[in-house]
Write a protein that holds these residues in place. Structure first.
Motif, PDB file in Angstrom:
ATOM      1  N   UNK A 239       0.853  -1.190   0.000  1.00 53.45           N
ATOM      2  CA  UNK A 239       0.000   0.000   0.000  1.00 53.45           C
ATOM      3  C   UNK A 239       0.887   1.237   0.000  1.00 53.45           C
ATOM      4  N   UNK A 240       0.778   2.007  -1.071  1.00 52.06           N
ATOM      5  CA  UNK A 240       1.487   3.291  -1.146  1.00 52.06           C
ATOM      6  C   UNK A 240       0.697   4.306  -0.325  1.00 52.06           C
ATOM      7  N   UNK A 241       1.308   4.825   0.739  1.00 48.71           N
ATOM      8  CA  UNK A 241       0.573   5.562   1.764  1.00 48.71           C
ATOM      9  C   UNK A 241       1.093   6.981   1.918  1.00 48.71           C
ATOM     10  N   UNK A 242       0.162   7.885   2.129  1.00 46.32           N
ATOM     11  CA  UNK A 242       0.471   9.267   2.496  1.00 46.32           C
ATOM     12  C   UNK A 242      -0.260   9.613   3.785  1.00 46.32           C
ATOM     13  N   UNK A 243       0.310  10.515   4.567  1.00 43.81           N
ATOM     14  CA  UNK A 243      -0.246  10.841   5.875  1.00 43.81           C
ATOM     15  C   UNK A 243      -0.364  12.357   6.015  1.00 43.81           C
ATOM     16  N   UNK A 244      -1.471  12.800   6.619  1.00 44.41           N
ATOM     17  CA  UNK A 244      -1.710  14.225   6.876  1.00 44.41           C
ATOM     18  C   UNK A 244      -2.191  14.367   8.315  1.00 44.41           C
ATOM     19  N   UNK A 245      -1.528  15.252   9.055  1.00 47.93           N
ATOM     20  CA  UNK A 245      -1.959  15.484  10.443  1.00 47.93           C
ATOM     21  C   UNK A 245      -3.154  16.422  10.456  1.00 47.93           C
ATOM     22  N   UNK A 246      -4.158  16.086  11.243  1.00 50.36           N
ATOM     23  CA  UNK A 246      -5.365  16.893  11.373  1.00 50.36           C
ATOM     24  C   UNK A 246      -5.319  17.670  12.674  1.00 50.36           C
ATOM     25  N   UNK A 247      -5.551  18.977  12.583  1.00 50.16           N
ATOM     26  CA  UNK A 247      -5.539  19.844  13.762  1.00 50.16           C
ATOM     27  C   UNK A 247      -6.855  20.591  13.842  1.00 50.16           C
ATOM     28  N   UNK A 248      -7.271  20.899  15.058  1.00 46.97           N
ATOM     29  CA  UNK A 248      -8.536  21.599  15.261  1.00 46.97           C
ATOM     30  C   UNK A 248      -8.401  23.065  14.860  1.00 46.97           C
ATOM     31  N   UNK A 262      -4.066   8.095   3.716  1.00 45.00           N
ATOM     32  CA  UNK A 262      -4.528   7.836   2.358  1.00 45.00           C
ATOM     33  C   UNK A 262      -3.607   6.791   1.744  1.00 45.00           C
ATOM     34  N   UNK A 263      -4.177   5.747   1.154  1.00 49.81           N
ATOM     35  CA  UNK A 263      -3.335   4.686   0.592  1.00 49.81           C
ATOM     36  C   UNK A 263      -3.959   4.137  -0.681  1.00 49.81           C
ATOM     37  N   UNK A 264      -3.098   3.548  -1.495  1.00 45.13           N
ATOM     38  CA  UNK A 264      -3.509   2.921  -2.750  1.00 45.13           C
ATOM     39  C   UNK A 264      -2.762   1.606  -2.898  1.00 45.13           C
ATOM     40  N   UNK A 265      -3.455   0.578  -3.318  1.00 46.00           N
ATOM     41  CA  UNK A 265      -2.857  -0.744  -3.481  1.00 46.00           C
ATOM     42  C   UNK A 265      -2.043  -0.761  -4.774  1.00 46.00           C
ATOM     43  N   UNK A 266      -0.724  -0.933  -4.636  1.00 42.71           N
ATOM     44  CA  UNK A 266       0.171  -0.964  -5.796  1.00 42.71           C
ATOM     45  C   UNK A 266       0.915  -2.298  -5.856  1.00 42.71           C
ATOM     46  N   UNK A 267       0.277  -3.346  -5.313  1.00 42.88           N
ATOM     47  CA  UNK A 267       0.945  -4.643  -5.230  1.00 42.88           C
ATOM     48  C   UNK A 267       1.337  -5.156  -6.607  1.00 42.88           C
ATOM     49  N   UNK A 268       0.410  -5.117  -7.547  1.00 40.32           N
ATOM     50  CA  UNK A 268       0.691  -5.647  -8.881  1.00 40.32           C
ATOM     51  C   UNK A 268       1.841  -4.897  -9.546  1.00 40.32           C
ATOM     52  N   UNK A 269       1.833  -3.571  -9.431  1.00 40.23           N
ATOM     53  CA  UNK A 269       2.899  -2.784 -10.043  1.00 40.23           C
ATOM     54  C   UNK A 269       4.239  -3.055  -9.362  1.00 40.23           C
ATOM     55  N   UNK A 270       4.250  -3.175  -8.024  1.00 41.03           N
ATOM     56  CA  UNK A 270       5.502  -3.436  -7.316  1.00 41.03           C
ATOM     57  C   UNK A 270       6.049  -4.816  -7.647  1.00 41.03           C
TER      58      UNK A 270
END
Length: 484
Positions: A239-248, A262-270
């Protein structure tokens, strides 16, 4: 009344509760609102003007309250009729009305605002005026875009979105992420990530903790995870993943609410990328082995060179066993018990590569072996002519009989003595046996072995081993012809 405490001395007036007049509380509420607010009496006189209205337009409360309408100071004359008609309609209508107005700031520039207006009624039901809450249109549009984006991400996004709270538990899961986990959207809420992930949970929780403390990483991360399925496990996914911190946005200082993952399955491509890289590496190894073997004056040494180059990144140990057929003795010189000659004959099982009919299993004699302990070059084994004690169903004998490749694996829980029963070095858990074929004959069997740190052999591995075996067989065939 009996039992009731007296509220004061007889004849005294009852005390009024403190702050009976709520005008102070109302003023505080109005000034503390995030939205700008102004209110009008029935005749159009401005009765209320809060701090946010002062911030947006620049007019202070003292300058605004008491004015008759907005024309000439907060609204240009050209826009006055539309604003007056909207406010009049608001006092006659039931419910809330939404309008877009162009108001005039104190410094002279126009401000486009979106208003929500409603009539104010007295206790007897008569209209006493109207209030108008407003904010700058671009602020309202930004809010609406943010809400629309949030709804789209959690309903229609082509990648997984999971909101993780500060306790590292899923708080919101979108449809795509739920499908990736193989559960419903509500099944993951509040559960530890370890309940659904067997492998990769430590790396994921470490990334989430870092984002909560330090902020998002500068680049996306590729996480290999294994999902849990009941008591078993599913194949690994990337899973190619990105992370964003949420603040009030309401706190004076940033308070982390969690992390948007946020993630996307890239198993086949990898896997395709890994397979391509592996094929390039193996082709390069074959090329290097060919060039090195070409410099060897002894064909048997060239065979060992091919074997050594094949081991790099492929296996931990390699064996080469050659077939030796009995040499016929002169007529009348052999007794019934002398079935095999002590001296090995030229390698090969006959012109078609098979052992003579009725001769039993092939006689495999060890010719080459890589060191079973410390790494080092493969070496020729002294030619004793003694066959390796393989059991009848040994993978090497099966490969010889099939003229193909045979894979063997001890499984996830190897039994004690599994390698010893096959005459393989201790610690072996995966084996691959391929035949050595040259000029239409089967010369023997090459065996590649792996330790537990490596995965089992697969079909692409067998293809590569067969290519190596063809080169080894050609060199050994040349060595046998030279020796003849």
């Amino acid at each position: 009344m009996p039992g009731q405490a007296s509220s004061g001395p007889p004849g005294a007036e009852p005390e009024q509760p403190p702050d009976a007049d709520d005008s102070g509380l109302l003023a505080a509420l109005l000034d503390g609102m995030d939205a700008a607010l102004m209110a009008f009496a029935v005749d159009g006189t401005v009765t209320h003007w809060n701090h946010e209205a002062e911030r947006i337009l620049g007019w202070t409360t003292e300058e605004a309250v008491g004015r008759s309408g907005l024309t000439g100071w907060a609204v240009r004359a050209e826009d006055a009729d539309g604003v007056r008609s909207a406010l009049t309609a608001t006092m006659r209508a039931a419910g809330r009305q939404v309008h877009d107005f162009a108001l005039l700031a104190k410094d002279g520039h126009r401000v486009l605002v979106r208003t929500q207006s409603s009539a104010v009624r007295a206790p007897d039901g008569r209209v006493a005026g109207a209030y108008c809450a407003f904010s700058e249109s671009h602020t309202q549009l930004d809010l609406e875009r943010a809400v629309a984006l949030s709804e789209a991400l959690f309903e229609e996004a082509p990648w997984g979105v999971v909101l993780i709270d500060a306790d590292l538990r899923p708080a919101v899961v979108n449809t795509h992420a739920a499908r990736a986990f193989g559960t419903g959207r509500t099944a993951l809420l509040g559960r530890p990530l370890g309940d659904v992930l067997v492998q990769g949970v430590e790396e994921l929780e470490s990334a989430l903790t870092h984002v909560l403390a330090e902020g998002p990483p500068p680049a996306v991360a590729e996480l290999w995870v294994t999902l849990r399925e009941g008591e078993g496990e599913l194949p690994r996914r990337c899973w190619r993943s990105g992370f964003v911190r949420l603040s009030s946005p309401l706190a004076e200082e940033p308070v982390p609410l969690g992390v948007a993952w946020l993630f996307q399955d890239v198993t086949d491509a990898k896997r395709a990328e890994q397979d391509g890289s592996l094929l390039r590496f193996r082709a390069h190894q074959l090329h290097r082995a060919g060039r090195a073997a070409a410099e060897c004056p002894d064909p048997a040494e060239a065979a060992a060179v091919h074997l050594d180059f094949a081991l790099a990144g492929f296996a931990d140990h390699a064996l080469v066993d050659l077939v030796h057929t009995p040499t016929p003795a002169p007529y009348g010189a052999v007794e019934a018990d002398d079935e095999w000659d002590a001296e090995p004959s030229p390698i090969g099982g006959g012109p078609d590569g098979a052992a003579p009919e009725g001769a039993g299993p092939p006689r495999l004699v060890r010719a080459l072996a890589s060191p079973a302990g410390e790494p080092g070059p493969s070496e020729a084994v002294p030619a004793t002519g003694i066959p390796v004690a393989y059991a009848p169903n040994h993978p090497a004998l099966q490969a010889y009989g099939r003229r193909g490749s045979v894979r063997a694996s001890a499984g996830p829980a190897p039994a004690d003595g599994w390698a010893a029963a096959r005459n393989w070095p201790d610690g072996t858990v995966h084996g691959l046996c391929v035949v050595l074929r040259s000029r239409g004959r089967t010369l023997g069997v090459a065996t590649f072995l792996r330790a537990p740190a490596r995965r089992p052999f697969d079909r692409p591995d067998a293809d590569y081993a067969e290519e190596v075996a063809a080169r080894v067989a050609a060199a050994l065939d040349l060595a046998g012809a030279d020796g003849a």
